[in-house]
Design an enzyme around this catalytic site. Structure first.
Site: not given
Ligand code: ADP
Ligand code: RBF
Ligand code: MG
Length: 386
Positions: A10, A12, A253, A265, A267, A318, A323, A343, A348
Protein backbone atom coordinates in the site's frame (compact mmCIF):
# COMPACT_ATOMS: atom_id res chain seq x y z
CA UNK A 1 2.45 -22.65 3.35
CA UNK A 2 3.25 -21.25 -0.12
CA UNK A 3 6.46 -19.30 -0.43
CA UNK A 4 6.00 -15.63 -1.19
CA UNK A 5 6.68 -14.88 -4.85
CA UNK A 6 5.58 -11.24 -4.90
CA UNK A 7 5.10 -8.42 -2.42
CA UNK A 8 2.27 -5.92 -2.87
CA UNK A 9 2.43 -2.71 -0.90
CA UNK A 10 0.00 0.00 0.00
CA UNK A 11 1.26 3.56 -0.51
CA UNK A 12 -0.27 6.09 1.89
CA UNK A 13 0.71 5.51 5.51
CA UNK A 14 2.72 2.42 4.60
CA UNK A 15 5.46 3.82 2.35
CA UNK A 16 4.61 7.52 2.28
CA UNK A 17 3.72 9.68 5.24
CA UNK A 18 0.69 11.36 3.74
CA UNK A 19 -1.53 10.43 6.69
CA UNK A 20 -0.36 13.33 8.87
CA UNK A 21 -1.08 15.79 6.02
CA UNK A 22 -4.54 14.33 5.44
CA UNK A 23 -5.30 14.38 9.15
CA UNK A 24 -4.28 18.02 9.34
CA UNK A 25 -6.47 19.05 6.43
CA UNK A 26 -9.41 16.86 7.50
CA UNK A 27 -9.31 18.55 10.89
CA UNK A 28 -9.59 22.03 9.42
CA UNK A 29 -12.27 21.11 6.85
CA UNK A 30 -14.41 19.46 9.56
CA UNK A 31 -13.90 22.39 11.89
CA UNK A 32 -15.45 24.68 9.27
CA UNK A 33 -18.62 22.57 9.54
CA UNK A 34 -18.52 22.55 13.31
CA UNK A 35 -17.29 18.97 13.63
CA UNK A 36 -14.28 17.30 15.20
CA UNK A 37 -12.40 14.27 13.97
CA UNK A 38 -12.86 11.21 16.18
CA UNK A 39 -11.02 7.91 16.44
CA UNK A 40 -14.06 6.24 14.86
CA UNK A 41 -13.99 8.60 11.89
CA UNK A 42 -10.30 8.02 11.39
CA UNK A 43 -10.73 4.28 11.56
CA UNK A 44 -13.52 4.19 9.00
CA UNK A 45 -11.90 6.65 6.58
CA UNK A 46 -8.26 5.63 6.52
CA UNK A 47 -7.01 3.60 3.55
CA UNK A 48 -10.13 4.10 1.43
CA UNK A 49 -10.71 5.94 -1.84
CA UNK A 50 -11.00 9.66 -1.05
CA UNK A 51 -14.72 9.92 -1.86
CA UNK A 52 -15.54 6.76 0.09
CA UNK A 53 -13.52 8.13 3.02
CA UNK A 54 -15.48 11.40 3.05
CA UNK A 55 -18.79 9.55 2.75
CA UNK A 56 -17.80 7.39 5.73
CA UNK A 57 -16.94 10.58 7.64
CA UNK A 58 -20.33 12.14 6.82
CA UNK A 59 -22.09 8.95 7.97
CA UNK A 60 -20.07 8.65 11.18
CA UNK A 61 -20.64 12.28 12.19
CA UNK A 62 -24.23 12.46 10.84
CA UNK A 63 -23.28 15.57 8.88
CA UNK A 64 -26.09 17.31 7.02
CA UNK A 65 -26.31 19.71 4.06
CA UNK A 66 -22.93 18.73 2.66
CA UNK A 67 -21.84 16.08 0.18
CA UNK A 68 -18.75 13.89 0.06
CA UNK A 69 -17.85 15.55 -3.24
CA UNK A 70 -17.92 19.02 -1.64
CA UNK A 71 -15.70 17.96 1.25
CA UNK A 72 -13.36 16.17 -1.11
CA UNK A 73 -13.04 19.25 -3.34
CA UNK A 74 -12.26 21.47 -0.37
CA UNK A 75 -9.57 19.20 1.00
CA UNK A 76 -8.08 18.27 -2.36
CA UNK A 77 -7.75 21.89 -3.29
CA UNK A 78 -5.35 22.33 -0.42
CA UNK A 79 -3.63 18.94 -0.51
CA UNK A 80 -2.87 19.13 -4.24
CA UNK A 81 0.00 21.50 -3.61
CA UNK A 82 1.36 19.50 -0.68
CA UNK A 83 1.53 15.90 -1.93
CA UNK A 84 5.02 16.25 -3.30
CA UNK A 85 6.32 17.15 0.18
CA UNK A 86 5.37 13.76 1.62
CA UNK A 87 8.20 11.95 3.39
CA UNK A 88 8.96 8.26 3.23
CA UNK A 89 7.91 6.16 6.20
CA UNK A 90 10.81 4.86 8.32
CA UNK A 91 12.36 1.77 6.75
CA UNK A 92 10.41 2.07 3.47
CA UNK A 93 13.37 2.72 1.17
CA UNK A 94 15.47 0.04 2.90
CA UNK A 95 12.76 -2.59 2.53
CA UNK A 96 11.96 -1.85 -1.11
CA UNK A 97 15.57 -1.73 -2.30
CA UNK A 98 16.41 -4.89 -0.40
CA UNK A 99 13.60 -6.90 -2.00
CA UNK A 100 14.12 -5.32 -5.41
CA UNK A 101 17.86 -6.03 -5.45
CA UNK A 102 17.09 -9.68 -4.64
CA UNK A 103 14.77 -9.88 -7.64
CA UNK A 104 11.50 -10.10 -5.68
CA UNK A 105 8.66 -8.70 -7.83
CA UNK A 106 7.07 -5.66 -6.16
CA UNK A 107 3.80 -3.86 -6.84
CA UNK A 108 1.76 -1.00 -5.42
CA UNK A 109 -1.97 -1.25 -4.79
CA UNK A 110 -3.28 2.11 -3.64
CA UNK A 111 -6.70 3.71 -3.12
CA UNK A 112 -5.33 6.95 -4.51
CA UNK A 113 -6.62 7.97 -7.95
CA UNK A 114 -3.99 7.88 -10.72
CA UNK A 115 -3.67 11.67 -11.07
CA UNK A 116 -3.03 12.13 -7.33
CA UNK A 117 -0.69 9.15 -7.36
CA UNK A 118 1.46 10.82 -10.02
CA UNK A 119 1.64 13.96 -7.86
CA UNK A 120 2.61 11.99 -4.77
CA UNK A 121 5.34 10.12 -6.62
CA UNK A 122 6.78 13.25 -8.21
CA UNK A 123 8.06 14.51 -4.85
CA UNK A 124 11.72 14.34 -3.91
CA UNK A 125 11.40 11.54 -1.38
CA UNK A 126 9.02 9.31 -3.35
CA UNK A 127 10.72 9.67 -6.71
CA UNK A 128 13.46 7.25 -5.75
CA UNK A 129 10.87 4.50 -5.30
CA UNK A 130 9.20 4.51 -8.71
CA UNK A 131 11.88 2.32 -10.30
CA UNK A 132 11.28 -0.68 -8.02
CA UNK A 133 7.65 -1.42 -8.87
CA UNK A 134 6.73 -3.86 -11.60
CA UNK A 135 3.20 -2.57 -11.65
CA UNK A 136 0.93 -0.07 -9.86
CA UNK A 137 -2.83 -0.20 -9.45
CA UNK A 138 -4.75 2.93 -8.45
CA UNK A 139 -8.12 3.46 -6.78
CA UNK A 140 -9.86 4.71 -9.94
CA UNK A 141 -8.72 1.67 -11.92
CA UNK A 142 -10.83 -0.87 -10.06
CA UNK A 143 -14.58 -1.01 -9.56
CA UNK A 144 -14.68 -1.43 -5.78
CA UNK A 145 -12.13 0.24 -3.51
CA UNK A 146 -10.63 -1.22 -0.31
CA UNK A 147 -11.98 -2.94 1.83
CA UNK A 148 -13.06 -4.83 -1.33
CA UNK A 149 -10.34 -7.15 -2.64
CA UNK A 150 -10.42 -5.84 -6.26
CA UNK A 151 -7.15 -3.88 -6.30
CA UNK A 152 -5.12 -6.74 -4.80
CA UNK A 153 -6.70 -9.32 -7.11
CA UNK A 154 -6.10 -7.19 -10.20
CA UNK A 155 -2.47 -6.60 -9.16
CA UNK A 156 -1.74 -10.30 -8.64
CA UNK A 157 -3.35 -11.12 -11.97
CA UNK A 158 -1.22 -8.57 -13.78
CA UNK A 159 1.92 -9.98 -12.11
CA UNK A 160 0.97 -13.52 -13.01
CA UNK A 161 1.05 -14.81 -9.41
CA UNK A 162 -1.57 -16.58 -7.34
CA UNK A 163 -3.13 -14.89 -4.31
CA UNK A 164 -1.48 -17.47 -1.98
CA UNK A 165 1.91 -16.43 -3.31
CA UNK A 166 1.45 -12.75 -2.47
CA UNK A 167 2.40 -10.94 0.71
CA UNK A 168 0.69 -7.60 1.29
CA UNK A 169 2.07 -4.83 3.50
CA UNK A 170 -0.62 -2.45 4.78
CA UNK A 171 -1.21 0.22 7.42
CA UNK A 172 -5.00 0.61 7.34
CA UNK A 173 -7.76 -1.68 8.65
CA UNK A 174 -9.63 -1.39 5.31
CA UNK A 175 -6.48 -2.47 3.45
CA UNK A 176 -5.96 -5.45 5.73
CA UNK A 177 -9.55 -6.48 5.13
CA UNK A 178 -9.09 -6.11 1.36
CA UNK A 179 -5.93 -8.22 1.34
CA UNK A 180 -7.37 -11.05 3.42
CA UNK A 181 -10.56 -10.99 1.32
CA UNK A 182 -8.32 -11.48 -1.73
CA UNK A 183 -6.89 -14.59 -0.03
CA UNK A 184 -3.48 -13.05 0.60
CA UNK A 185 -1.26 -12.94 3.65
CA UNK A 186 -0.78 -9.52 5.14
CA UNK A 187 1.75 -7.85 7.42
CA UNK A 188 0.42 -4.74 9.15
CA UNK A 189 2.31 -1.61 10.15
CA UNK A 190 -0.55 0.29 11.79
CA UNK A 191 -1.20 3.96 11.14
CA UNK A 192 -3.75 4.01 13.93
CA UNK A 193 -2.55 3.86 17.52
CA UNK A 194 -5.62 1.91 18.53
CA UNK A 195 -4.67 -1.69 17.73
CA UNK A 196 -8.24 -2.82 18.41
CA UNK A 197 -8.99 -1.64 14.86
CA UNK A 198 -6.81 -4.45 13.46
CA UNK A 199 -7.22 -8.22 13.46
CA UNK A 200 -5.08 -10.17 15.95
CA UNK A 201 -2.02 -11.51 14.14
CA UNK A 202 -1.31 -15.21 14.09
CA UNK A 203 2.18 -16.46 13.23
CA UNK A 204 1.00 -19.34 11.03
CA UNK A 205 -0.96 -16.77 8.98
CA UNK A 206 -4.10 -18.93 8.92
CA UNK A 207 -6.34 -15.87 9.32
CA UNK A 208 -4.30 -14.01 6.71
CA UNK A 209 -2.92 -11.49 9.22
CA UNK A 210 0.63 -12.71 9.96
CA UNK A 211 2.09 -9.86 11.99
CA UNK A 212 1.37 -6.40 13.38
CA UNK A 213 4.67 -4.51 13.49
CA UNK A 214 5.71 -1.25 15.16
CA UNK A 215 7.51 -0.16 11.96
CA UNK A 216 8.94 -1.43 8.67
CA UNK A 217 12.31 -1.67 10.45
CA UNK A 218 10.86 -4.66 12.32
CA UNK A 219 9.85 -6.65 9.21
CA UNK A 220 11.62 -10.04 8.99
CA UNK A 221 11.57 -11.20 5.34
CA UNK A 222 12.93 -14.67 6.20
CA UNK A 223 9.68 -15.54 8.03
CA UNK A 224 7.99 -15.53 4.62
CA UNK A 225 10.70 -17.29 2.65
CA UNK A 226 12.18 -14.00 1.45
CA UNK A 227 15.90 -13.10 1.66
CA UNK A 228 16.86 -11.78 5.13
CA UNK A 229 18.29 -8.31 5.72
CA UNK A 230 22.04 -8.34 6.17
CA UNK A 231 22.67 -4.74 7.08
CA UNK A 232 22.32 -4.82 10.90
CA UNK A 233 25.26 -3.41 12.85
CA UNK A 234 26.37 -5.36 15.95
CA UNK A 235 23.63 -7.79 14.98
CA UNK A 236 20.84 -5.48 16.10
CA UNK A 237 21.05 -1.89 14.90
CA UNK A 238 19.40 -1.04 11.59
CA UNK A 239 21.25 1.76 9.80
CA UNK A 240 19.08 4.73 8.80
CA UNK A 241 20.14 6.11 5.43
CA UNK A 242 20.04 9.00 4.94
CA UNK A 243 20.09 9.75 8.68
CA UNK A 244 17.31 11.86 10.18
CA UNK A 245 18.33 15.37 11.15
CA UNK A 246 16.22 16.66 14.02
CA UNK A 247 16.75 20.12 15.49
CA UNK A 248 14.76 21.65 18.32
CA UNK A 249 14.73 23.33 21.71
CA UNK A 250 15.18 21.44 24.97
CA UNK A 251 11.97 21.68 26.99
CA UNK A 252 10.89 20.56 30.49
CA UNK A 253 9.40 17.11 30.82
CA UNK A 254 7.96 15.40 33.90
CA UNK A 255 11.39 15.48 35.53
CA UNK A 256 11.35 11.73 36.17
CA UNK A 257 14.26 10.88 33.85
CA UNK A 258 16.92 11.88 36.37
CA UNK A 259 14.79 11.45 39.49
CA UNK A 260 13.18 8.06 38.96
CA UNK A 261 15.48 6.41 36.44
CA UNK A 262 18.84 8.10 36.96
CA UNK A 263 18.72 8.64 33.20
CA UNK A 264 18.34 12.30 32.19
CA UNK A 265 16.71 12.85 28.80
CA UNK A 266 16.70 16.21 27.03
CA UNK A 267 13.14 16.44 25.73
CA UNK A 268 12.70 18.11 22.32
CA UNK A 269 9.94 20.66 21.86
CA UNK A 270 6.88 19.07 20.28
CA UNK A 271 6.62 21.44 17.30
CA UNK A 272 10.10 20.56 16.06
CA UNK A 273 9.35 16.90 16.59
CA UNK A 274 6.08 17.11 14.65
CA UNK A 275 7.68 18.75 11.67
CA UNK A 276 10.61 16.32 11.65
CA UNK A 277 8.83 12.97 11.80
CA UNK A 278 5.55 11.27 10.94
CA UNK A 279 3.08 11.07 13.83
CA UNK A 280 3.33 7.29 14.04
CA UNK A 281 7.14 7.11 14.24
CA UNK A 282 8.29 5.67 17.56
CA UNK A 283 11.06 3.45 18.86
CA UNK A 284 14.55 3.56 20.34
CA UNK A 285 17.32 4.98 18.19
CA UNK A 286 21.03 5.86 18.31
CA UNK A 287 22.92 8.73 16.83
CA UNK A 288 24.99 11.82 17.49
CA UNK A 289 23.92 15.00 19.27
CA UNK A 290 25.25 18.48 19.93
CA UNK A 291 23.96 21.37 22.05
CA UNK A 292 23.78 25.16 21.71
CA UNK A 293 27.05 26.81 20.76
CA UNK A 294 29.24 23.94 21.92
CA UNK A 295 31.36 22.23 19.24
CA UNK A 296 31.25 18.92 21.15
CA UNK A 297 29.41 15.97 19.64
CA UNK A 298 28.06 13.17 21.86
CA UNK A 299 26.92 9.61 21.34
CA UNK A 300 23.20 9.52 22.08
CA UNK A 301 20.49 6.94 22.75
CA UNK A 302 17.02 8.31 22.09
CA UNK A 303 13.50 7.17 22.77
CA UNK A 304 10.68 8.44 20.55
CA UNK A 305 7.07 7.72 21.42
CA UNK A 306 4.53 7.53 24.19
CA UNK A 307 6.62 5.78 26.88
CA UNK A 308 4.27 2.81 27.34
CA UNK A 309 5.64 2.27 30.85
CA UNK A 310 4.32 5.71 31.86
CA UNK A 311 1.40 5.78 29.37
CA UNK A 312 2.13 9.32 28.17
CA UNK A 313 -0.66 11.12 26.28
CA UNK A 314 1.73 13.16 24.18
CA UNK A 315 4.52 11.83 22.05
CA UNK A 316 8.04 12.84 23.04
CA UNK A 317 11.55 12.50 21.65
CA UNK A 318 14.03 12.14 24.49
CA UNK A 319 17.74 11.85 23.77
CA UNK A 320 20.03 10.64 26.55
CA UNK A 321 23.44 12.09 25.76
CA UNK A 322 26.00 9.52 26.87
CA UNK A 323 28.21 11.93 28.78
CA UNK A 324 28.32 13.31 32.33
CA UNK A 325 27.35 16.97 32.36
CA UNK A 326 27.50 19.24 35.39
CA UNK A 327 24.73 21.48 34.04
CA UNK A 328 21.35 21.34 32.35
CA UNK A 329 20.50 22.66 28.87
CA UNK A 330 16.88 23.71 29.04
CA UNK A 331 16.04 26.31 26.38
CA UNK A 332 19.15 25.55 24.32
CA UNK A 333 19.17 24.27 20.76
CA UNK A 334 19.64 20.52 20.46
CA UNK A 335 20.66 18.82 17.22
CA UNK A 336 20.31 15.07 16.83
CA UNK A 337 21.53 13.07 13.85
CA UNK A 338 19.66 9.79 14.09
CA UNK A 339 21.58 7.04 12.30
CA UNK A 340 20.33 3.73 13.69
CA UNK A 341 17.17 1.97 14.86
CA UNK A 342 17.62 -0.23 17.93
CA UNK A 343 14.16 -1.58 18.87
CA UNK A 344 10.49 -0.72 19.30
CA UNK A 345 9.24 1.02 22.43
CA UNK A 346 8.22 -1.57 24.99
CA UNK A 347 6.34 -1.87 28.23
CA UNK A 348 8.11 -3.35 31.25
CA UNK A 349 6.86 -5.14 34.33
CA UNK A 350 9.11 -3.15 36.64
CA UNK A 351 11.08 0.06 36.81
CA UNK A 352 14.28 -1.99 37.21
CA UNK A 353 13.60 -3.82 33.97
CA UNK A 354 13.02 -0.51 32.12
CA UNK A 355 16.27 0.93 33.52
CA UNK A 356 18.27 -2.20 32.67
CA UNK A 357 16.98 -2.18 29.11
CA UNK A 358 17.82 1.52 28.64
CA UNK A 359 21.38 0.84 29.87
CA UNK A 360 21.64 -1.94 27.33
CA UNK A 361 20.46 0.51 24.63
CA UNK A 362 23.29 2.80 25.72
CA UNK A 363 25.84 -0.03 25.38
CA UNK A 364 24.51 -0.91 21.95
CA UNK A 365 24.72 2.79 20.98
CA UNK A 366 28.33 3.13 22.15
CA UNK A 367 29.36 0.09 20.13
CA UNK A 368 27.33 0.71 16.96
CA UNK A 369 28.53 4.28 16.59
CA UNK A 370 32.14 3.05 16.39
CA UNK A 371 31.36 1.46 13.03
CA UNK A 372 32.78 3.21 10.01
CA UNK A 373 29.73 4.78 8.39
CA UNK A 374 28.15 5.59 11.74
CA UNK A 375 31.37 7.04 13.18
CA UNK A 376 31.85 9.34 10.19
CA UNK A 377 28.50 11.02 10.77
CA UNK A 378 29.99 12.65 13.85
CA UNK A 379 31.52 15.21 11.46
CA UNK A 380 28.26 16.02 9.68
CA UNK A 381 27.91 19.81 9.23
CA UNK A 382 24.36 19.60 10.65
CA UNK A 383 25.82 19.01 14.11
CA UNK A 384 28.00 22.12 14.05
CA UNK A 385 27.07 25.05 16.26
CA UNK A 386 25.62 27.89 14.17
P1 ADP B 1 12.81 16.40 32.02
O1 ADP B 1 11.67 15.52 32.37
O2 ADP B 1 12.55 17.85 32.24
O3 ADP B 1 13.33 16.12 30.64
P2 ADP B 1 15.02 14.86 33.08
O4 ADP B 1 15.08 14.34 34.46
O5 ADP B 1 14.81 13.93 31.97
O6 ADP B 1 13.95 16.03 33.06
O7 ADP B 1 16.37 15.64 32.88
C1 ADP B 1 16.68 16.13 31.63
C2 ADP B 1 17.49 17.40 31.64
O8 ADP B 1 18.76 17.20 32.25
C3 ADP B 1 17.79 17.80 30.20
O9 ADP B 1 16.80 18.66 29.67
C4 ADP B 1 19.13 18.46 30.30
O10 ADP B 1 18.94 19.84 30.48
C5 ADP B 1 19.79 17.88 31.55
N1 ADP B 1 20.82 16.86 31.28
C6 ADP B 1 21.95 16.72 32.00
N2 ADP B 1 22.71 15.73 31.56
C7 ADP B 1 22.07 15.18 30.50
C8 ADP B 1 22.37 14.09 29.60
N3 ADP B 1 23.50 13.38 29.72
N4 ADP B 1 21.48 13.80 28.63
C9 ADP B 1 20.33 14.50 28.51
N5 ADP B 1 20.00 15.54 29.32
C10 ADP B 1 20.84 15.89 30.30
N1 RBF C 1 10.04 4.21 27.99
C1 RBF C 1 9.20 3.18 27.83
O1 RBF C 1 8.09 3.23 28.35
N2 RBF C 1 9.54 2.10 27.06
C2 RBF C 1 10.76 1.99 26.46
O2 RBF C 1 11.01 0.99 25.79
C3 RBF C 1 11.69 3.05 26.65
N3 RBF C 1 12.92 3.00 26.09
C4 RBF C 1 13.80 4.03 26.28
C5 RBF C 1 15.09 3.98 25.71
C6 RBF C 1 16.00 5.02 25.88
C7 RBF C 1 17.35 4.91 25.25
C8 RBF C 1 15.63 6.14 26.67
C9 RBF C 1 16.59 7.25 26.88
C10 RBF C 1 14.39 6.19 27.24
C11 RBF C 1 13.45 5.15 27.07
N4 RBF C 1 12.17 5.19 27.64
C12 RBF C 1 11.29 4.16 27.43
C13 RBF C 1 11.67 6.47 28.13
C14 RBF C 1 11.63 6.66 29.59
O3 RBF C 1 10.41 6.14 30.06
C15 RBF C 1 11.65 8.18 29.73
O4 RBF C 1 12.93 8.64 29.41
C16 RBF C 1 11.20 8.58 31.10
O5 RBF C 1 9.80 8.54 31.06
C17 RBF C 1 11.64 9.97 31.46
O6 RBF C 1 11.02 10.95 30.69
MG1 MG D 1 13.61 14.08 29.99
Amino acid sequence: MHTVKAVILDLDGTLLDTESMVLDVTRSVLQKYGHKITAEVQKSAIGRKPLDAWQATIDQLHMQNVTAQQLFDESENYLKSRWQDARLMPGAARLLWHLHSHGIPLALATSTPRATFERKMSGKAAQALTAVFQTTKCGDEVEHGKPAPDCFRATAKKMGVAAEECLVIEDAPSGVQAATAAGMRVVVVPSLRDLEAYPKPDPDCSSGCCAVLPSLFDFRPELYGLPPFEDAICGEVVPIQPPWRIKGTVVKGFGRGSRELGIPTANLDSESLQSALAETVSGVYCGWASIGKSPEVYKTAMSIGWNPYYKNEEKTAEPWLLHDFDRDFYGEELRVLVSGYIRPEANFSSLEALIARIHKDADVTREALEYKNMAQLKNDPFLRAQ
